[in-house]
Scaffold this motif. Structure first.
Motif, PDB file in Angstrom:
ATOM      1  N   HIS A   1      13.190 -12.390  -2.850  1.00 32.05           N
ATOM      2  CA  HIS A   1      12.116 -11.922  -3.735  1.00 32.05           C
ATOM      3  C   HIS A   1      12.376 -10.466  -4.095  1.00 32.05           C
ATOM      4  N   PRO A   2      13.282 -10.256  -5.039  1.00 32.32           N
ATOM      5  CA  PRO A   2      13.586  -8.864  -5.406  1.00 32.32           C
ATOM      6  C   PRO A   2      12.378  -8.183  -6.040  1.00 32.32           C
ATOM      7  N   ASP A   3      12.420  -6.854  -6.023  1.00 30.87           N
ATOM      8  CA  ASP A   3      11.327  -6.039  -6.572  1.00 30.87           C
ATOM      9  C   ASP A   3       9.985  -6.421  -5.939  1.00 30.87           C
ATOM     10  N   SER A   4       9.990  -6.640  -4.633  1.00 31.16           N
ATOM     11  CA  SER A   4       8.752  -6.940  -3.920  1.00 31.16           C
ATOM     12  C   SER A   4       8.657  -6.028  -2.699  1.00 31.16           C
ATOM     13  N   ALA A   5       7.446  -5.950  -2.147  1.00 28.14           N
ATOM     14  CA  ALA A   5       7.209  -5.108  -0.975  1.00 28.14           C
ATOM     15  C   ALA A   5       6.320  -5.849   0.009  1.00 28.14           C
ATOM     16  N   LYS A   6       6.515  -5.557   1.260  1.00 29.89           N
ATOM     17  CA  LYS A   6       5.623  -6.090   2.284  1.00 29.89           C
ATOM     18  C   LYS A   6       4.951  -4.922   3.007  1.00 29.89           C
ATOM     19  N   VAL A   7       3.687  -5.130   3.348  1.00 30.87           N
ATOM     20  CA  VAL A   7       2.868  -4.081   3.961  1.00 30.87           C
ATOM     21  C   VAL A   7       2.445  -4.561   5.341  1.00 30.87           C
ATOM     22  N   THR A   8       2.568  -3.675   6.322  1.00 27.77           N
ATOM     23  CA  THR A   8       2.144  -3.974   7.692  1.00 27.77           C
ATOM     24  C   THR A   8       1.059  -2.982   8.096  1.00 27.77           C
ATOM     25  N   VAL A   9      -0.085  -3.513   8.510  1.00 26.59           N
ATOM     26  CA  VAL A   9      -1.209  -2.691   8.963  1.00 26.59           C
ATOM     27  C   VAL A   9      -1.359  -2.905  10.466  1.00 26.59           C
ATOM     28  N   GLU A  10      -1.225  -1.842  11.218  1.00 27.73           N
ATOM     29  CA  GLU A  10      -1.360  -1.924  12.671  1.00 27.73           C
ATOM     30  C   GLU A  10      -2.538  -1.066  13.109  1.00 27.73           C
ATOM     31  N   VAL A  11      -3.472  -1.684  13.844  1.00 24.23           N
ATOM     32  CA  VAL A  11      -4.677  -0.981  14.282  1.00 24.23           C
ATOM     33  C   VAL A  11      -4.805  -1.066  15.793  1.00 24.23           C
ATOM     34  N   SER A  12      -5.537  -0.103  16.348  1.00 28.57           N
ATOM     35  CA  SER A  12      -5.889  -0.115  17.767  1.00 28.57           C
ATOM     36  C   SER A  12      -7.408   0.014  17.839  1.00 28.57           C
TER      37      SER A  12
ATOM     38  N   VAL B   1      -2.952   4.472   1.030  1.00 23.96           N
ATOM     39  CA  VAL B   1      -3.656   5.666   1.520  1.00 23.96           C
ATOM     40  C   VAL B   1      -5.166   5.458   1.474  1.00 23.96           C
ATOM     41  N   GLU B   2      -5.652   4.873   0.377  1.00 26.13           N
ATOM     42  CA  GLU B   2      -7.090   4.606   0.263  1.00 26.13           C
ATOM     43  C   GLU B   2      -7.550   3.602   1.316  1.00 26.13           C
ATOM     44  N   ALA B   3      -6.774   2.559   1.544  1.00 24.80           N
ATOM     45  CA  ALA B   3      -7.145   1.560   2.547  1.00 24.80           C
ATOM     46  C   ALA B   3      -7.162   2.167   3.945  1.00 24.80           C
ATOM     47  N   ASN B   4      -6.232   3.058   4.227  1.00 24.32           N
ATOM     48  CA  ASN B   4      -6.216   3.723   5.519  1.00 24.32           C
ATOM     49  C   ASN B   4      -7.491   4.547   5.723  1.00 24.32           C
TER      50      ASN B   4
ATOM     51  N   LEU C   1       5.332   1.010  -7.336  1.00 22.46           N
ATOM     52  CA  LEU C   1       5.500   1.604  -6.019  1.00 22.46           C
ATOM     53  C   LEU C   1       4.503   2.740  -5.802  1.00 22.46           C
ATOM     54  N   ASP C   2       4.299   3.559  -6.815  1.00 26.47           N
ATOM     55  CA  ASP C   2       3.368   4.669  -6.673  1.00 26.47           C
ATOM     56  C   ASP C   2       1.933   4.163  -6.509  1.00 26.47           C
ATOM     57  N   GLU C   3       1.579   3.128  -7.254  1.00 24.45           N
ATOM     58  CA  GLU C   3       0.242   2.565  -7.107  1.00 24.45           C
ATOM     59  C   GLU C   3       0.060   1.962  -5.718  1.00 24.45           C
ATOM     60  N   LEU C   4       1.106   1.341  -5.193  1.00 24.47           N
ATOM     61  CA  LEU C   4       1.028   0.779  -3.848  1.00 24.47           C
ATOM     62  C   LEU C   4       0.810   1.884  -2.817  1.00 24.47           C
TER      63      LEU C   4
ATOM     64  N   ASP D   1      -9.244   3.323  17.018  1.00 20.99           N
ATOM     65  CA  ASP D   1      -8.672   4.574  17.512  1.00 20.99           C
ATOM     66  C   ASP D   1      -7.506   5.024  16.646  1.00 20.99           C
ATOM     67  N   ARG D   2      -6.807   4.051  16.067  1.00 21.39           N
ATOM     68  CA  ARG D   2      -5.619   4.381  15.281  1.00 21.39           C
ATOM     69  C   ARG D   2      -5.429   3.350  14.185  1.00 21.39           C
ATOM     70  N   VAL D   3      -5.030   3.804  12.989  1.00 22.77           N
ATOM     71  CA  VAL D   3      -4.710   2.927  11.867  1.00 22.77           C
ATOM     72  C   VAL D   3      -3.387   3.399  11.261  1.00 22.77           C
ATOM     73  N   ASP D   4      -2.369   2.557  11.282  1.00 24.70           N
ATOM     74  CA  ASP D   4      -1.066   2.874  10.686  1.00 24.70           C
ATOM     75  C   ASP D   4      -0.736   1.813   9.638  1.00 24.70           C
ATOM     76  N   ILE D   5      -0.310   2.261   8.463  1.00 26.80           N
ATOM     77  CA  ILE D   5       0.088   1.349   7.388  1.00 26.80           C
ATOM     78  C   ILE D   5       1.524   1.669   6.998  1.00 26.80           C
ATOM     79  N   GLU D   6       2.371   0.642   7.023  1.00 24.62           N
ATOM     80  CA  GLU D   6       3.791   0.813   6.733  1.00 24.62           C
ATOM     81  C   GLU D   6       4.187  -0.069   5.558  1.00 24.62           C
ATOM     82  N   MET D   7       4.943   0.517   4.625  1.00 20.41           N
ATOM     83  CA  MET D   7       5.469  -0.228   3.467  1.00 20.41           C
ATOM     84  C   MET D   7       6.975  -0.410   3.634  1.00 20.41           C
ATOM     85  N   ASP D   8       7.449  -1.591   3.265  1.00 21.21           N
ATOM     86  CA  ASP D   8       8.881  -1.873   3.366  1.00 21.21           C
ATOM     87  C   ASP D   8       9.260  -2.830   2.240  1.00 21.21           C
TER      88      ASP D   8
END
Length: 472
Positions: free
Chosen positions: A94-105, A68-71, A60-63, A81-88
């Motif tokens: 699929h336990p112990d998994s994460a999905k990432v959403t990148v929203e840009v303008s 942050v680096e990708a942003n 989780l910490d590495e993610l 104009d805007r870059v938002d990255i959300e982790m959930d």
């Protein structure tokens, strides 16, 4: 009992998310998916290169660090104009998994800007620039720029800027241009340059540039001095330059603390043609600011430059280095108390053909030739005005001392310039004035007094107004 249970519930501590994160930050996980939203023009391959480290995160910490680096990388392309990255959390299956959403303008595709400017030589110009931003989806920038001066100066430039080439922190700018630089008022020549250049700019302090330019030096006045007439004709310039800059100032406009240092080296003559322009040019600039008391700032700057002809140019003392490549001295932003290009080597022009032209009040009778060895010094005390309206727009007063010298590499006696000759040729001035800071430089209104000048210099005692775009 119900009231007692309510009191106990109200006394419960709020959920400590930071403490929970510390417990699970090193827990293994896998990235289930990365979704990008808002990418209307940008190619999927660009996101794939930037977000690839996110897929490979194993905790989780590495993610968090990878997101942050990708942003930061996506913002560095300067196309959003805007870059938002959300982790959930990932799906339940699929336990112990994460999905990432990148929203840009994305920024708008077409850019149009224009403006009017005045150079340090006193020539006004108008600029129009049209640009396409990320039109093809590769984060590229295509700009077409037109500049027209009120004299003969003009330029047309086509530039392609490709950021982060090879997914590393290096931007490459390729230009094709045609440029006419008018120096007929001060030096009786025009330079027409047609060529290409490639500039590589990294995230660090270094810049590398290569240029291949076909140049023509012409005399539109038909009054050029003998020294300038020796420079007329065509030449090919193939050069590589390297610039290294360290900027530790607290702010770029009117710094109150810190320093800036810049070193630039240029080698001309890279190629196969023995007739091309060849020289080695070295420049070093530094400035420092210190605020000993509120409203009072001490500022000092210096510039040193040397240019040595190589090859056949070194064997021809009459021609020497090309006049378009030399250093010039004089004017606001260079050596106050002197006219623009008014200090340094000069040569007498041919007389005008008519008596009326020869009796003009502003007639310049000598051509500024420039020099190969340069030294400039500037020191000032900057004071904030008591009038609040001036302070609000950044205006300040200054008392200054300015000194400088400019010499050819080979003297008229066909000897290399000596240290004593360089010291004896120093000019100096003092003055007081008001400074109006602008993003492109400073407008200065000064009252100057020249302490030391040399024969042939064009001195400007009294009121002097001009634009300073250089460090000194």
């Amino acid at each position: 009992p119900e009231a007692q249970m309510a009191d106990q519930a109200s006394q419960k501590k709020p959920y400590d998310y930071q403490e929970r994160y510390r417990h699970v930050r090193q827990k293994p996980l896998s990235v289930y998916s990365v979704e990008v939203k808002g990418d209307e023009r940008t190619r999927p391959g660009l996101f794939a290169k930037v977000l690839d480290p996110v897929y490979r995160a194993s905790t989780l910490d590495e993610l968090r660090v990878r997101c942050v680096e990708a942003n930061a990388v996506l913002n560095s392309y300067d196309i959003f104009d805007r870059v938002d990255i959300e982790m959930d959390a990932g799906p339940r299956e699929h336990p112990d998994s994460a999905k990432v959403t990148v929203e840009v303008s994305e920024k708008k595709k077409l850019n149009l800007k224009g403006g009017a400017y005045v150079s340090q030589q006193g020539e006004g110009s108008m600029e129009i620039s049209v640009g396409l931003n990320n039109a093809l989806g590769y984060a590229e920038k295509l700009d077409v720029e037109f500049i027209k001066g009120h004299e003969r100066s003009n330029s047309c430039t086509l530039a392609w800027n490709q950021p982060r080439v090879g997914n590393v922190d290096v931007d490459v700018v390729t230009r094709a241009f045609q440029q006419v630089s008018c120096s007929k008022r001060l030096s009786s020549f025009d330079e027409t340059a047609r060529g290409v250049s490639v500039t590589a700019v990294g995230g660090g302090p270094a810049t590398v540039d290569y240029s291949l330019v076909w140049r023509e030096i012409a005399d539109p006045t038909r009054l050029a001095s003998k020294s300038v007439r020796h420079q007329l004709g065509h030449s090919l310039k193939s050069s590589v330059s390297y610039t290294y800059q360290v900027d530790e100032r607290d702010r770029p406009v009117r710094p109150g603390a810190g320093y800036l240092a810049r070193v630039r080296s240029e080698l001309a003559g890279v190629g196969w043609d023995p007739q091309m322009t060849t020289f080695l040019k070295q420049e070093a600039e530094v400035q420092a600011a210190h605020t000993p008391a509120e409203g009072v700032t001490f500022f000092a700057s210096a510039k040193l430059g040397a240019m040595m002809p190589l090859g056949q140019n070194a064997k021809d003392p009459e021609k020497g280095t090309c006049i378009a490549d030399r250093f010039f001295l004089g004017g606001i932003g260079s050596l106050r108390g002197f006219e623009p290009h008014g200090a340094g080597p000069s040569d007498e022009r041919r007389p005008p053909p008519t008596k009326a032209a020869a009796s003009g009040e502003n007639l310049i009778t000598r051509d500024a030739l420039g020099g190969d060895v340069l030294a400039q010094l500037f020191a000032s005390y900057q004071l904030e005005p008591k009038w609040s309206k001036l302070r609000d727009i950044g205006v300040y007063g200054h008392f200054f001392v300015n000194a400088g010298t400019l010499m050819p590499w080979i003297t008229s006696e066909r000897k290399r310039v000596s240290g004593r000759e360089l010291a004896d040729s120093f000019r100096a001035s003092v003055g007081v004035g008001l400074v109006f800071p602008l993003p492109v430089g400073n407008i200065e209104v000064n009252y100057c007094h020249t302490l030391r000048s040399r024969p042939g210099d064009r001195v400007k005692n009294g009121l002097q107004i001009g634009l300073a775009t250089a460090l000194v």
